[in-house]
Design a protein around this motif. Structure first.
Motif, PDB file in Angstrom:
ATOM      1  N   THR A 148       0.855  -1.189   0.000  1.00  0.00           N
ATOM      2  CA  THR A 148       0.000   0.000   0.000  1.00  0.00           C
ATOM      3  C   THR A 148       0.889   1.236   0.000  1.00  0.00           C
ATOM      4  N   GLU A 149       0.742   2.054  -1.047  1.00  0.00           N
ATOM      5  CA  GLU A 149       1.568   3.258  -1.172  1.00  0.00           C
ATOM      6  C   GLU A 149       0.796   4.529  -0.825  1.00  0.00           C
ATOM      7  N   LYS A 150      -0.508   4.517  -1.075  1.00  0.00           N
ATOM      8  CA  LYS A 150      -1.318   5.690  -0.749  1.00  0.00           C
ATOM      9  C   LYS A 150      -2.003   5.441   0.588  1.00  0.00           C
ATOM     10  N   LEU A 151      -1.365   5.917   1.637  1.00  0.00           N
ATOM     11  CA  LEU A 151      -1.845   5.664   2.996  1.00  0.00           C
ATOM     12  C   LEU A 151      -2.648   6.854   3.506  1.00  0.00           C
ATOM     13  N   ASP A 152      -3.695   6.555   4.251  1.00  0.00           N
ATOM     14  CA  ASP A 152      -4.480   7.621   4.880  1.00  0.00           C
ATOM     15  C   ASP A 152      -3.715   8.165   6.087  1.00  0.00           C
ATOM     16  N   TYR A 163       8.957   6.105  24.586  1.00  0.00           N
ATOM     17  CA  TYR A 163       8.090   5.776  23.458  1.00  0.00           C
ATOM     18  C   TYR A 163       7.054   6.884  23.276  1.00  0.00           C
ATOM     19  N   SER A 164       6.730   7.161  22.034  1.00  0.00           N
ATOM     20  CA  SER A 164       5.619   8.065  21.750  1.00  0.00           C
ATOM     21  C   SER A 164       4.304   7.354  22.023  1.00  0.00           C
ATOM     22  N   ASP A 165       3.218   8.096  21.939  1.00  0.00           N
ATOM     23  CA  ASP A 165       1.903   7.458  21.967  1.00  0.00           C
ATOM     24  C   ASP A 165       1.776   6.529  20.755  1.00  0.00           C
ATOM     25  N   VAL A 166       0.874   5.580  20.872  1.00  0.00           N
ATOM     26  CA  VAL A 166       0.637   4.651  19.758  1.00  0.00           C
ATOM     27  C   VAL A 166      -0.093   5.388  18.641  1.00  0.00           C
ATOM     28  N   PHE A 167       0.344   5.169  17.405  1.00  0.00           N
ATOM     29  CA  PHE A 167      -0.383   5.708  16.253  1.00  0.00           C
ATOM     30  C   PHE A 167      -0.582   4.587  15.232  1.00  0.00           C
ATOM     31  N   SER A 168      -1.707   4.636  14.545  1.00  0.00           N
ATOM     32  CA  SER A 168      -2.070   3.581  13.593  1.00  0.00           C
ATOM     33  C   SER A 168      -2.011   4.116  12.170  1.00  0.00           C
ATOM     34  N   ILE A 169      -1.240   3.430  11.341  1.00  0.00           N
ATOM     35  CA  ILE A 169      -1.135   3.752   9.915  1.00  0.00           C
ATOM     36  C   ILE A 169      -1.006   2.436   9.156  1.00  0.00           C
ATOM     37  N   GLY A 170      -1.757   2.313   8.074  1.00  0.00           N
ATOM     38  CA  GLY A 170      -1.667   1.112   7.249  1.00  0.00           C
ATOM     39  C   GLY A 170      -2.171  -0.135   7.938  1.00  0.00           C
ATOM     40  N   ALA A 222       7.377  10.814  12.043  1.00  0.00           N
ATOM     41  CA  ALA A 222       7.468   9.629  11.182  1.00  0.00           C
ATOM     42  C   ALA A 222       6.503   9.814  10.021  1.00  0.00           C
ATOM     43  N   VAL A 223       7.004   9.619   8.806  1.00  0.00           N
ATOM     44  CA  VAL A 223       6.172   9.709   7.606  1.00  0.00           C
ATOM     45  C   VAL A 223       6.214   8.343   6.920  1.00  0.00           C
ATOM     46  N   MET A 224       5.084   7.651   6.936  1.00  0.00           N
ATOM     47  CA  MET A 224       5.016   6.308   6.357  1.00  0.00           C
ATOM     48  C   MET A 224       4.749   6.420   4.853  1.00  0.00           C
ATOM     49  N   GLU A 225       5.598   5.810   4.057  1.00  0.00           N
ATOM     50  CA  GLU A 225       5.458   5.877   2.602  1.00  0.00           C
ATOM     51  C   GLU A 225       4.886   4.588   2.017  1.00  0.00           C
ATOM     52  N   VAL A 226       5.319   3.459   2.546  1.00  0.00           N
ATOM     53  CA  VAL A 226       4.890   2.152   2.033  1.00  0.00           C
ATOM     54  C   VAL A 226       4.760   1.188   3.204  1.00  0.00           C
ATOM     55  N   ILE A 227       3.652   0.440   3.231  1.00  0.00           N
ATOM     56  CA  ILE A 227       3.468  -0.624   4.221  1.00  0.00           C
ATOM     57  C   ILE A 227       2.888  -1.836   3.501  1.00  0.00           C
ATOM     58  N   SER A 228       3.453  -2.990   3.756  1.00  0.00           N
ATOM     59  CA  SER A 228       2.972  -4.207   3.099  1.00  0.00           C
ATOM     60  C   SER A 228       1.941  -4.921   3.966  1.00  0.00           C
TER      61      SER A 228
END
Length: 376
Positions: A233-237, A257-264, A363-369
């Protein structure tokens, strides 16, 4: 009066003619036309009538199939040398030149799967398959081992000829599977080697006077029962997460640790060592992207991530960033830099990274499988 009489006779004559036509059997007329039409069609196609069925149904003569009749190109045949012996069946012949007087030699049946097979050697080539002057090799399936007339058996075939000079086997196989059924019981290659090449003892195929060895591997591939679908997935919300750390100079723990964040569809943390870790200890800020400890991964599952980690510059200068390319195999795994930014640069207020004791990292997520497994 005479004209009236003539007209009456004419009318009666036409009525009698019509009655004679309608008295003929309609099915007989239709049947005659149908039979004539189908007979002509059958003769054009070279088929014979089925005498058991009267209503003009016809059966075509089945043909024995040998090499691939539906492939024009021979480029799908692959040849090579290998040390491994045949794993299914071996046929050794001690008097090949005598066999040249026979059209073909058939081995005894051997079982593979639920079927019986036979290795067939044409020492002078299968003339019916345009193999005259060549050594031809085939495998046949025993029809009686097929459950019904519509059953198809897809098979991989690899043929072997021993070469004593090389002390290896010449092999030939097709890149595709072979389909056996009641109408196609024999498959193979009509032009394996020229007979003259095979008979010349200098080439090593005939040895110890008149000996030779053939073989075949018959493999029936079974449909796979397990599979996986790997996707990226390349286009992440909302792919960006920023962590504002206040009172940086008052951080005394080894890491935070930072707070938990959800992406992908996964949960993440940014992990920071204020005084550095490993090679960065005491002189650099260490920062990592961590897969949250509560994430659930199936056995052998892995996640590929491409992301950027940044220390944001609060005075509109360039950010300090690094690229992350990493496979995550376990919850809690982390990837980043031990020496992300030197503490001297970080604490230099003129450089804009630490302002009013506030540090901002991102953190900037670009790709997640993701991977789907079947069965899950």
């Amino acid at each position: 009066m005479t004209n009236h009489y003539r007209n009456t006779i004419s009318i009666v004559y036409h009525l009698l003619f019509c009655i004679s036509i309608t008295s003929s059997s309609p099915p007989s007329l239709i049947r005659q036309f149908s039979d004539d039409f189908n007979t002509n069609l059958q003769q054009e196609e070279g088929a014979e009538p089925n005498t058991i069925i009267e209503e003009a149904h016809y059966l075509h003569r089945p043909q024995e199939i040998s090499s691939r009749d539906y492939k024009v190109s021979a480029s799908s045949a692959v040849t090579g040398l290998r040390h491994s012996r045949p794993s299914t069946y071996s046929l050794k012949i001690e008097s090949f030149n005598t066999l040249l007087n026979a059209e073909r030699y058939e081995s005894r049946p051997f079982p593979v799967g639920e079927y019986n097979w036979t290795l067939v050697v044409y020492p002078n080539g299968n003339k019916k398959d345009k193999g005259s002057g060549y050594l031809s090799l085939y495998v046949t399936i025993d029809k009686s081992t097929l459950v019904d007339a519509h059953q198809e058996v897809y098979t991989d075939l690899r043929f072997y000829i021993f070469n004593k000079n090389e002390r290896q086997y010449l092999t030939i196989q097709d890149t595709d599977v072979w389909r056996f059924d009641v109408f196609k019981t024999m498959w193979g290659f009509s032009k394996v080697l020229p007979v003259d090449t095979f008979k010349d003892t200098k080439n090593g195929y005939l040895y110890d006077g008149d000996h030779c060895e053939f073989g075949v591997d018959v493999t029936i591939p079974s449909p796979f029962k397990m599979s996986e679908l790997f996707s990226i997935t390349e286009k992440l919300d909302n792919p960006r997460f920023t962590w504002t750390i206040r009172g940086f100079s008052m951080l005394f723990k080894e890491y935070y640790y930072s707070d938990v964040f959800s992406i992908g569809g996964r949960s993440w943390n940014i992990k920071v060592y204020p005084s550095g870790y490993h090679t960065g200890e005491g002189k650099d800020l260490s920062m990592y992207l961590s897969l949250n400890m509560n994430e659930k991964l199936r056995p052998n599952e892995k996640i590929y991530v491409r992301a950027k980690l940044r220390v944001l510059n609060q005075r509109q200068f360039d950010n300090k960033e690094t690229q992350v390319n990493y496979w995550y195999f376990t919850p809690g795994a982390a990837c980043g830099l031990h020496e992300f930014i030197s503490l001297s640069d970080l604490k230099d207020s003129s450089k804009g990274f630490l302002v009013n004791d506030v540090l901002m990292v991102q953190a900037v997520m670009e790709v997640i499988s993701s991977t789907k497994y079947s069965p899950s």
